[in-house]
Write an enzyme that holds these catalytic residues in place. Structure first.
Site, PDB file in Angstrom:
ATOM      1  N   PHE A 199      23.030  10.843  81.144  1.00 46.02           N
ATOM      2  CA  PHE A 199      21.629  11.203  81.324  1.00 46.02           C
ATOM      3  C   PHE A 199      20.788   9.948  81.533  1.00 46.02           C
ATOM      4  CE2 PHE A 199      23.357  14.811  79.080  1.00 46.02           C
ATOM      5  CZ  PHE A 199      22.610  15.902  79.495  1.00 46.02           C
ATOM      6  N   THR A 212      28.625  13.651  80.039  1.00 50.10           N
ATOM      7  CA  THR A 212      27.536  13.638  81.016  1.00 50.10           C
ATOM      8  C   THR A 212      26.627  12.446  80.757  1.00 50.10           C
ATOM      9  OG1 THR A 212      27.554  16.040  81.299  1.00 50.10           O
ATOM     10  CG2 THR A 212      25.535  14.894  81.918  1.00 50.10           C
TER      11      THR A 212
END
Length: 290
Positions: free
Chosen positions: A182, A180
């Site tokens: 960020f 992921t």
């Protein structure tokens, strides 16, 4: 009192989710010396920074398996914060249940929709039913507080540890390398000094004019000036079909002369251009290219 509040806020990172969420892990890995504060929504985490209750907000933008986090784009229009850093967090989804529950007993699996999407094949292999929940760590907290037969959740090892739960299976995600990305938001703009040998990312939003081939022409300046476009996302603005907002990442520093020339051409065919920030490219990008 004001000085004391500011001093405390400078040591705080806000994130969405319960303790043990992947955003919590991203905070710990990026800012190990700062305190964290958890929020119910992405908007609340961003507001903590805008209101001076936190210095940074750690916000997930996209996942390598499940794609973009849709609601973030709506929140970006409501905030005046700046992007000061990017961080890539490897995601190790775990299948978690209360102690004494065997994997063969699982009939329902709950988690955030993104996590469910990232584990869809493994969920189907168990013959279990998806249960959408607001947060991965919140799902772990729920089963710690509620004894529901046949119910397991997808969350992190940290969440299992924090809530006293049993890990039935690690690496439950369908694909290896699940990651992921960020973005770190701050009230203070922290644009690094431009050094030609360094690699930077500039993130901005814009809306094209309602003209034929406006997007094609608006993007032309980046091609002619040799600027690598890393990401281009579109989303609707206020329900209007004629006004599309775009989010874009390019590999360039805002102060690079080539970038300035590209932006000048962009302005001719676009409106509402807003620079979110320029920041160093994360080391993860270089590891991927090897």
């Amino acid at each position: 009192m004001t000085g004391q509040i500011q001093l405390e806020a400078s040591q705080i990172v806000a994130y969405q989710g319960e303790p043990g969420a992947y955003s919590h892990l991203a905070c710990k890995h990026t800012f190990p010396d700062l305190k964290t504060i958890h929020c119910a929504t992405f908007g609340e985490a961003l507001q903590k920074v805008e209101h001076g209750e936190a210095y940074y907000a750690m916000i997930p933008l996209e996942n390598s398996t499940a794609g973009r986090v849709e609601e973030i784009y709506r929140e970006l229009k409501r905030t005046q914060l700046h992007v000061v850093k990017e961080h890539f967090e490897a995601v190790n989804h775990c299948l978690i249940a209360r102690h004494g529950v065997a994997i063969e007993q699982i009939t329902r699996i709950g988690s955030h929709p993104q996590a469910l999407a990232q584990c869809d094949d493994n969920i189907k292999a168990l013959g279990a039913k998806n249960v959408a929940m607001y947060d991965t760590a919140g799902a772990a907290k729920f089963i710690a507080e509620h004894d529901e037969p046949g119910f397991a959740v997808i969350s992190s090892e940290l969440a299992a540890e924090l809530y006293g739960l049993n890990i039935l299976k690690t690496h439950f995600n369908d694909r290896e390398g699940n990651t992921t990305r960020f973005l770190v938001f701050s009230k203070q703009q922290k644009m690094p000094v431009f050094e030609p040998e360094k690699i930077y990312i500039t993130t901005f939003m814009f809306r094209v004019r309602n003209l034929p081939a406006a997007l094609y022409k608006a993007m032309g300046g980046f091609a002619t000036n040799g600027i690598n476009m890393l990401k281009l996302e579109s989303y609707m603005v206020n329900g209007h079909f004629t006004a599309t907002q775009f989010y874009i990442d390019v590999e360039a520093h805002f102060q690079d002369p080539a970038m300035q020339r590209a932006l000048e051409e962009l302005r001719f065919f676009s409106e509402d251009i807003r620079i979110l920030g320029t920041y160093y490219a994360d080391e993860f990008r270089f590891q991927q290219s090897k």
